[in-house]
Design a protein around this motif. Structure first.
Motif, short mmCIF file in Angstrom:
data_model
loop_
_atom_site.label_atom_id
_atom_site.label_comp_id
_atom_site.label_asym_id
_atom_site.label_seq_id
_atom_site.Cartn_x
_atom_site.Cartn_y
_atom_site.Cartn_z
N GLU A 1 35.57 44.10 35.71
CA GLU A 1 34.72 43.97 34.52
C GLU A 1 35.55 43.60 33.30
O GLU A 1 35.16 42.76 32.50
CB GLU A 1 34.01 45.29 34.25
N GLU A 2 36.69 44.27 33.19
CA GLU A 2 37.59 44.00 32.07
C GLU A 2 38.06 42.54 32.09
O GLU A 2 38.04 41.85 31.07
CB GLU A 2 38.79 44.95 32.16
N ALA A 3 38.45 42.08 33.26
CA ALA A 3 38.94 40.70 33.39
C ALA A 3 37.84 39.70 33.05
O ALA A 3 38.07 38.73 32.33
CB ALA A 3 39.46 40.46 34.80
N LEU A 4 36.63 39.93 33.55
CA LEU A 4 35.53 38.99 33.29
C LEU A 4 35.18 38.98 31.81
O LEU A 4 34.87 37.94 31.24
CB LEU A 4 34.30 39.35 34.12
N ASN A 5 35.22 40.15 31.20
CA ASN A 5 34.84 40.27 29.80
C ASN A 5 35.84 39.59 28.86
O ASN A 5 35.45 38.93 27.91
CB ASN A 5 34.72 41.77 29.47
N LEU A 6 37.12 39.73 29.16
CA LEU A 6 38.14 39.29 28.22
C LEU A 6 38.56 37.82 28.36
O LEU A 6 38.91 37.18 27.38
CB LEU A 6 39.40 40.14 28.40
N SER A 7 38.52 37.30 29.58
CA SER A 7 39.35 36.14 29.89
C SER A 7 38.67 34.78 29.72
O SER A 7 37.48 34.64 29.94
CB SER A 7 39.82 36.23 31.34
N ASP A 8 39.50 33.79 29.39
CA ASP A 8 39.08 32.40 29.53
C ASP A 8 39.10 32.03 31.00
O ASP A 8 38.20 31.39 31.52
CB ASP A 8 40.02 31.47 28.76
N ARG A 9 40.20 32.43 31.68
CA ARG A 9 40.29 32.22 33.13
C ARG A 9 40.85 33.48 33.78
O ARG A 9 41.62 34.21 33.18
CB ARG A 9 41.20 31.03 33.46
N VAL A 10 40.46 33.67 35.02
CA VAL A 10 40.92 34.81 35.80
C VAL A 10 41.68 34.30 37.02
O VAL A 10 41.24 33.37 37.68
CB VAL A 10 39.73 35.68 36.27
N CYS A 11 42.83 34.89 37.27
CA CYS A 11 43.61 34.57 38.46
C CYS A 11 43.53 35.78 39.38
O CYS A 11 44.16 36.81 39.11
CB CYS A 11 45.06 34.28 38.06
N LEU A 12 42.71 35.68 40.41
CA LEU A 12 42.52 36.82 41.31
C LEU A 12 43.57 36.79 42.41
O LEU A 12 43.71 35.80 43.13
CB LEU A 12 41.11 36.80 41.90
N MET A 13 44.31 37.88 42.53
CA MET A 13 45.41 37.99 43.49
C MET A 13 44.99 38.81 44.70
O MET A 13 44.23 39.77 44.58
CB MET A 13 46.62 38.67 42.83
N ASN A 14 45.55 38.45 45.85
CA ASN A 14 45.32 39.22 47.07
C ASN A 14 46.55 39.10 47.96
O ASN A 14 46.91 38.00 48.36
CB ASN A 14 44.07 38.69 47.80
N GLY A 15 47.22 40.21 48.20
CA GLY A 15 48.36 40.21 49.11
C GLY A 15 49.46 39.23 48.72
O GLY A 15 50.03 38.56 49.57
N GLY A 16 49.77 39.13 47.42
CA GLY A 16 50.86 38.27 46.98
C GLY A 16 50.53 36.79 46.93
O GLY A 16 51.42 35.95 46.83
N ARG A 17 49.22 36.48 46.99
CA ARG A 17 48.79 35.08 46.87
C ARG A 17 47.62 35.00 45.88
O ARG A 17 46.89 35.97 45.71
CB ARG A 17 48.27 34.54 48.20
N ILE A 18 47.45 33.81 45.29
CA ILE A 18 46.29 33.58 44.44
C ILE A 18 45.08 33.37 45.35
O ILE A 18 45.07 32.46 46.17
CB ILE A 18 46.49 32.34 43.54
N ALA A 19 44.08 34.25 45.21
CA ALA A 19 42.86 34.07 46.00
C ALA A 19 41.98 33.02 45.34
O ALA A 19 41.42 32.15 46.01
CB ALA A 19 42.10 35.39 46.11
N GLN A 20 41.85 33.08 44.02
CA GLN A 20 41.09 32.07 43.28
C GLN A 20 41.48 32.13 41.81
O GLN A 20 41.67 33.21 41.25
CB GLN A 20 39.58 32.30 43.43
#
Ligand SMILES: Nc1ncnc2c1ncn2[C@@H]1O[C@H](COP(=O)(O)OP(=O)(O)O)[C@@H](O)[C@H]1O
Ligand SMILES: [Mg+2]
Length: 381
Positions: free
Chosen positions: A220-239
């Motif tokens: 929620e914090e990331a969606l609220n604040l960001s111009d873009r979000v870099c979602l990480m999973n297991g040491g890789r960028i998921a999206q």
């Protein structure tokens, strides 16, 4: 000079090519093939990442996914195992942290306990040899920006957590860093204070126009604040994308699941815009692009895209309609959230203001719902 192996500045042609290949004017931070391992364990797989000038980019993901590793590599506190990092077009891979001109805000504030607020904020200026009168001016300005005018003589222990973090932020912005890095800065605060400081950080970013990279595990914090979000999973960028893209166009199940609540329906591609679900029903979807007929796919439907049908205007070409019984109802803020046990098996989560019929309908009552075909998003992988 003859021993300088590659000095792009003395070779205009080579230099210009290298610049155009790697650097655009609007790029502030560029990761080129950066990775980080600790012995045999990989904290960050080979990563390409660009943060644009002035943008608010959040690194979001579960604990241990590599968020702090990325932030610390930008800061220079962690040396990457491979790759190089550019700051405003300049390769800073071997530049020590203090010379990178970055500001950092930590979860535990990291204030000096024996110094008062003024001296804590003045600290980065003193080590940079700024004049006394300029220090006065700049500290006053920074404290004003975070609403702490009048607190100059307090010690950190005489302040609340929220106030201490404001000091941490003032100390960061006081020397006008070109990039601000924040690692879970609100992680130690309660919900109400977190919401308040989120607003302040957002406003500060807008006022200063500085590039800001923000680590959080709170979607929620990331969606609220960001111009873009870099979602990480297991040491890789998921999206990596805008909050809107991650929410409504997640590339896979991990993203769909991590960001918001979702219905994931499983089935087989039947045609360009049709998926045959496991229960045998046909689902109209936005697009099956990239999936051949017969392949198994998962389809995302966000709960707030589903509306309760009142009366009998259900059937429309561009819609999906189904019925079930209400199993679980709850109120969240101004919204209703309920589960519908479908007559064909399975459960559908429904959420929204238009779900109001569920407020009146008792548990076990049959209800018909519908959603647009374009709100059925087939996941890419
Ligand atoms: N100094 C270290 N030594 C060994 N492993 C580490 C070290 N720092 C981080 N790691 C590991 O690297 C992975 C990513 O860590 P980190 O970037 O801190 O995750 P996050 O900030 O997303 O919680 C984790 O598995 C973590 O245990
Ligand atoms: Mg971390």
């Amino acid at each position: 000079m003859s021993h300088v192996l590659v000095d792009e500045s003395t070779n205009p042609v080579q230099g210009a090519q290298a610049m155009s290949r790697t650097h655009k004017k609007e790029d502030m931070i560029v990761f080129r093939d950066i990775s980080k391992s600790y012995g045999a364990s990989v904290a960050l797989h080979s990563t390409e990442l660009t943060v644009r000038k002035g943008e608010f980019l959040s690194l979001l993901g579960p604990s241990g996914s590599g968020k702090s590793t990325i932030l610390n590599i930008i800061a220079g506190a962690v040396a990457p195992t491979s790759g190089s990092i550019l700051l405003d077009g300049k390769d800073v891979s071997t530049v020590p942290p203090r010379e990178r001109g970055l500001g950092m805000v930590f979860q535990n504030y990291a204030l000096l306990p024996h110094l008062n607020v003024f001296d804590n904020v003045a600290f980065p200026l003193r080590i940079r040899g700024v004049s006394k009168s300029e220090i006065q001016q700049r500290v006053r300005n920074a404290l004003e920006r975070v609403g702490l005018t009048g607190y100059e003589h307090r010690k950190p222990r005489e302040m609340s957590g929220g106030q201490q973090q404001r000091v941490g932020i003032a100390r960061c912005i006081v020397y006008s860093p070109s990039v601000i890095l924040m690692d879970e800065p609100l992680g130690a605060l309660d919900k109400k204070l977190r919401d308040q400081l989120q607003g302040e950080i957002k406003r500060l970013h807008r006022d200063l126009g500085t590039t800001l990279v923000y680590v959080t595990h709170d979607q929620e914090e990331a969606l609220n604040l960001s111009d873009r979000v870099c979602l990480m999973n297991g040491g890789r960028i998921a999206q990596l994308g805008t909050p809107d893209e991650l929410y409504f166009e997640p590339v896979n199940e991990f993203v769909a699941d991590f960001v918001g609540e979702s219905n994931l329906l499983e089935g087989v591609v039947e045609g360009a815009n049709v998926v045959k679900l496991n229960d045998g029903s046909m689902l109209r979807v936005r697009s099956n692009e990239g999936h051949v007929t017969g392949s198994r796919v998962k389809v995302l439907v966000r709960p707030e895209k589903i509306e309760v049908v009142e009366g009998n205007d259900a059937a429309r070409e561009d819609m999906n309609v189904c019925s079930g019984t209400i199993a679980q109802t709850s109120f969240i803020g101004g919204m209703t959230r309920f589960e519908l046990k479908l007559s064909t098996g399975g459960t559908l989560l429904v959420k929204g203001i238009s779900a109001r019929a569920a407020e009146r309908a008792p548990h076990g009552q049959t209800l018909t719902v519908r959603w647009l075909a374009r709100d059925s998003v087939v996941l890419r992988k």
